[in-house]
Design an enzyme around this catalytic site. Structure first.
Site, PDB file in Angstrom:
ATOM      1  N   ARG A  87      -9.690   1.042   8.196  1.00 55.42           N
ATOM      2  CA  ARG A  87      -9.390  -0.360   8.527  1.00 55.42           C
ATOM      3  C   ARG A  87     -10.640  -1.146   8.857  1.00 55.42           C
ATOM      4  NH1 ARG A  87      -3.786  -1.729   9.011  1.00 55.42           N
ATOM      5  NH2 ARG A  87      -2.712   0.222   8.725  1.00 55.42           N
TER       6      ARG A  87
ATOM      7  N   ARG B   7      11.427  -1.130  10.556  1.00 55.44           N
ATOM      8  CA  ARG B   7      10.393  -0.779  11.533  1.00 55.44           C
ATOM      9  C   ARG B   7      10.382  -1.748  12.700  1.00 55.44           C
ATOM     10  NH1 ARG B   7       5.001   0.487   8.017  1.00 55.44           N
ATOM     11  NH2 ARG B   7       4.061  -0.770   9.668  1.00 55.44           N
TER      12      ARG B   7
ATOM     13  N   LYS C 278       0.841  -1.212   0.000  1.00 59.25           N
ATOM     14  CA  LYS C 278       0.000   0.000   0.000  1.00 59.25           C
ATOM     15  C   LYS C 278       0.877   1.264   0.000  1.00 59.25           C
ATOM     16  CE  LYS C 278      -2.095  -1.080   3.880  1.00 59.25           C
ATOM     17  NZ  LYS C 278      -1.362  -2.330   4.213  1.00 59.25           N
TER      18      LYS C 278
ATOM     19  N   ARG D 287      11.886  -5.325   4.528  1.00 63.83           N
ATOM     20  CA  ARG D 287      11.603  -3.902   4.234  1.00 63.83           C
ATOM     21  C   ARG D 287      12.602  -2.970   4.918  1.00 63.83           C
ATOM     22  NH1 ARG D 287       5.729  -1.674   5.277  1.00 63.83           N
ATOM     23  NH2 ARG D 287       6.064  -2.601   7.320  1.00 63.83           N
TER      24      ARG D 287
ATOM     25  N   ARG E 131       0.119  -8.826  13.468  1.00 67.45           N
ATOM     26  CA  ARG E 131      -0.501  -7.923  12.481  1.00 67.45           C
ATOM     27  C   ARG E 131      -1.256  -8.713  11.424  1.00 67.45           C
ATOM     28  NH1 ARG E 131       4.502  -4.971  10.471  1.00 67.45           N
ATOM     29  NH2 ARG E 131       3.107  -3.806   9.108  1.00 67.45           N
TER      30      ARG E 131
HETATM   31  P1  AP5 Z   1       4.808  -1.596   1.762  1.00 64.59           P
HETATM   32  O1  AP5 Z   1       4.468  -0.753   0.579  1.00 64.59           O
HETATM   33  O2  AP5 Z   1       5.566  -0.958   2.864  1.00 64.59           O
HETATM   34  O3  AP5 Z   1       3.496  -2.347   2.304  1.00 64.59           O
HETATM   35  P2  AP5 Z   1       2.264  -1.796   3.129  1.00 64.59           P
HETATM   36  O4  AP5 Z   1       1.044  -2.471   2.624  1.00 64.59           O
HETATM   37  O5  AP5 Z   1       2.265  -0.295   3.138  1.00 64.59           O
HETATM   38  O6  AP5 Z   1       2.652  -2.363   4.542  1.00 64.59           O
HETATM   39  P3  AP5 Z   1       2.549  -1.704   5.986  1.00 64.59           P
HETATM   40  O7  AP5 Z   1       3.304  -2.640   6.885  1.00 64.59           O
HETATM   41  O8  AP5 Z   1       3.002  -0.269   5.991  1.00 64.59           O
HETATM   42  O9  AP5 Z   1       1.042  -1.761   6.225  1.00 64.59           O
HETATM   43  P4  AP5 Z   1       0.331  -1.760   7.577  1.00 64.59           P
HETATM   44  O10 AP5 Z   1      -1.060  -1.582   7.161  1.00 64.59           O
HETATM   45  O11 AP5 Z   1       0.647  -2.936   8.424  1.00 64.59           O
HETATM   46  O12 AP5 Z   1       1.053  -0.556   8.366  1.00 64.59           O
HETATM   47  P5  AP5 Z   1       0.718   0.987   8.546  1.00 64.59           P
HETATM   48  O13 AP5 Z   1       1.983   1.724   8.417  1.00 64.59           O
HETATM   49  O14 AP5 Z   1      -0.443   1.427   7.748  1.00 64.59           O
HETATM   50  O15 AP5 Z   1       5.628  -2.858   1.205  1.00 64.59           O
HETATM   51  C1  AP5 Z   1       6.190  -3.797   2.087  1.00 64.59           C
HETATM   52  C2  AP5 Z   1       7.544  -4.294   1.526  1.00 64.59           C
HETATM   53  O16 AP5 Z   1       7.287  -5.055   0.339  1.00 64.59           O
HETATM   54  C3  AP5 Z   1       8.503  -3.166   1.096  1.00 64.59           C
HETATM   55  O17 AP5 Z   1       9.810  -3.542   1.433  1.00 64.59           O
HETATM   56  C4  AP5 Z   1       8.343  -3.081  -0.428  1.00 64.59           C
HETATM   57  O18 AP5 Z   1       9.548  -2.685  -1.057  1.00 64.59           O
HETATM   58  C5  AP5 Z   1       7.986  -4.527  -0.775  1.00 64.59           C
HETATM   59  N1  AP5 Z   1       7.060  -4.619  -1.902  1.00 64.59           N
HETATM   60  C6  AP5 Z   1       5.929  -3.878  -2.100  1.00 64.59           C
HETATM   61  N2  AP5 Z   1       5.311  -4.238  -3.230  1.00 64.59           N
HETATM   62  C7  AP5 Z   1       6.055  -5.252  -3.767  1.00 64.59           C
HETATM   63  C8  AP5 Z   1       5.948  -6.045  -4.961  1.00 64.59           C
HETATM   64  N3  AP5 Z   1       4.934  -5.888  -5.836  1.00 64.59           N
HETATM   65  N4  AP5 Z   1       6.881  -6.987  -5.185  1.00 64.59           N
HETATM   66  C9  AP5 Z   1       7.914  -7.158  -4.307  1.00 64.59           C
HETATM   67  N5  AP5 Z   1       8.104  -6.437  -3.183  1.00 64.59           N
HETATM   68  C10 AP5 Z   1       7.171  -5.479  -2.919  1.00 64.59           C
HETATM   69  O19 AP5 Z   1       0.236   0.981  10.083  1.00 64.59           O
HETATM   70  C11 AP5 Z   1       1.154   0.735  11.128  1.00 64.59           C
HETATM   71  C12 AP5 Z   1       0.385   0.627  12.447  1.00 64.59           C
HETATM   72  O20 AP5 Z   1      -0.277   1.873  12.710  1.00 64.59           O
HETATM   73  C13 AP5 Z   1      -0.720  -0.433  12.456  1.00 64.59           C
HETATM   74  O21 AP5 Z   1      -0.209  -1.691  12.852  1.00 64.59           O
HETATM   75  C14 AP5 Z   1      -1.683   0.144  13.504  1.00 64.59           C
HETATM   76  O22 AP5 Z   1      -1.228  -0.125  14.813  1.00 64.59           O
HETATM   77  C15 AP5 Z   1      -1.579   1.651  13.261  1.00 64.59           C
HETATM   78  N6  AP5 Z   1      -2.579   2.140  12.313  1.00 64.59           N
HETATM   79  C16 AP5 Z   1      -2.348   2.650  11.083  1.00 64.59           C
HETATM   80  N7  AP5 Z   1      -3.496   3.009  10.497  1.00 64.59           N
HETATM   81  C17 AP5 Z   1      -4.487   2.717  11.365  1.00 64.59           C
HETATM   82  C18 AP5 Z   1      -5.906   2.830  11.318  1.00 64.59           C
HETATM   83  N8  AP5 Z   1      -6.542   3.334  10.237  1.00 64.59           N
HETATM   84  N9  AP5 Z   1      -6.610   2.423  12.392  1.00 64.59           N
HETATM   85  C19 AP5 Z   1      -6.003   1.944  13.500  1.00 64.59           C
HETATM   86  N10 AP5 Z   1      -4.667   1.775  13.606  1.00 64.59           N
HETATM   87  C20 AP5 Z   1      -3.909   2.158  12.544  1.00 64.59           C
END
Ligand code: AP5
Length: 212
Positions: free
Chosen positions: A88, A160, A13, A127, A171
């Site tokens: 979410r 991270r 994402k 990552r 997660r």
């Molecule tokens: P990446 O693009 O970083 O993936 P992502 O889907 O963004 O993963 P996140 O871990 O950031 O998502 P998340 O939802 O767990 O965390 P968030 O930061 O929102 O890609 C991952 C890796 O794969 C990278 O190394 C990339 O290079 C590689 N990659 C990508 N695409 C690829 C491909 N096609 N082929 C090969 N490699 C690829 O949230 C963090 C925390 O914040 C949550 O756990 C929660 O506690 C809190 N939080 C955030 N938002 C909310 C909400 N709305 N409500 C409540 N709590 C929340």
């Protein structure tokens, strides 16, 4: 245009939101990045959010929704935005719908990026992120030219805290998009599912095609 990117942790994402925001000039709003910024600055919100993030749990809706509504009230989100990591669940989705409705707008596209668990674990474990500009890398799939250094700005790369294997397990158990959220956008007629297990460029091309 308002777009929400849905998908499990590690689906891509953040990576794709950076690319699409750059291609469309939409502002990229990531609730995860906003929480991490607050954790880094040791704000009250950051201390509270970190209690949940460290365990791989969602931050409570009232806190997250308040932060998001404040963010979209700013001028740079008036004409549209690319949401990454929000909503979410259906409570968050309804709060977003209400806020956009009051401006006469709506979510135009909900793009669900699907990736199987084994690949998600490999992606999260490899990552690396730039401490300075936030650019995302993967040590095998999308490595920087020099290990540990950002290609874009020369910043230091870090991993991270919540990408440790035990937090990743939590997660993946607790944070996949719930069926009710997917149904919410399907019922609104804006849902499209994208196969996220392809190259970065192929996924970007499908996402851009979906919003054309
Ligand atoms: P990446 O693009 O970083 O993936 P992502 O889907 O963004 O993963 P996140 O871990 O950031 O998502 P998340 O939802 O767990 O965390 P968030 O930061 O929102 O890609 C991952 C890796 O794969 C990278 O190394 C990339 O290079 C590689 N990659 C990508 N695409 C690829 C491909 N096609 N082929 C090969 N490699 C690829 O949230 C963090 C925390 O914040 C949550 O756990 C929660 O506690 C809190 N939080 C955030 N938002 C909310 C909400 N709305 N409500 C409540 N709590 C929340």
């Amino acid at each position: 245009m308002y777009i929400v990117l849905l998908g499990p942790p590690g689906a891509g994402k953040g990576t794709q939101a950076q690319r699409i925001a750059s291609a469309t000039k939409l502002v990229h709003i990531s609730t995860g990045d906003m929480f991490r910024e607050n954790v880094k600055n040791q704000t009250e919100l950051g201390k509270l959010a970190n209690e949940y993030m460290a365990k791989g749990e969602l931050v409570p809706d009232e806190v997250t929704i308040k932060m998001l509504l404040e963010r979209i009230s700013r001028d740079d989100a008036k004409a549209g935005a690319m949401f990454d990591g929000f909503p979410r669940n259906v409570v968050q989705a309804r709060a977003l719908d209400e806020a956009l409705k009051s401006n006469g707008t709506r979510v135009d596209h909900a793009l669900l990026i699907s990736v199987a668990d084994a690949e998600l674990i490999a992606r999260l474990g490899g990552r690396w992120i730039c401490r300075n500009c936030g650019k995302l890398y993967h040590e095998r799939n999308d490595p920087p030219k020099t290990p540990g250094v950002c290609d874009a700005c020369g910043g230091e790369l870090y991993q991270r805290e919540d990408d440790r294997p035990e937090v990743v397990r939590a997660r993946l158990e607790k944070q996949k998009p719930p069926a009710a959220l997917i149904d919410h956008y399907r019922a609104a007629g804006v849902l499209k599912e994208i196969d996220g297990e392809r190259s970065l460029d192929d996924v970007t091309a499908s996402l851009l095609e979906a919003i054309r």
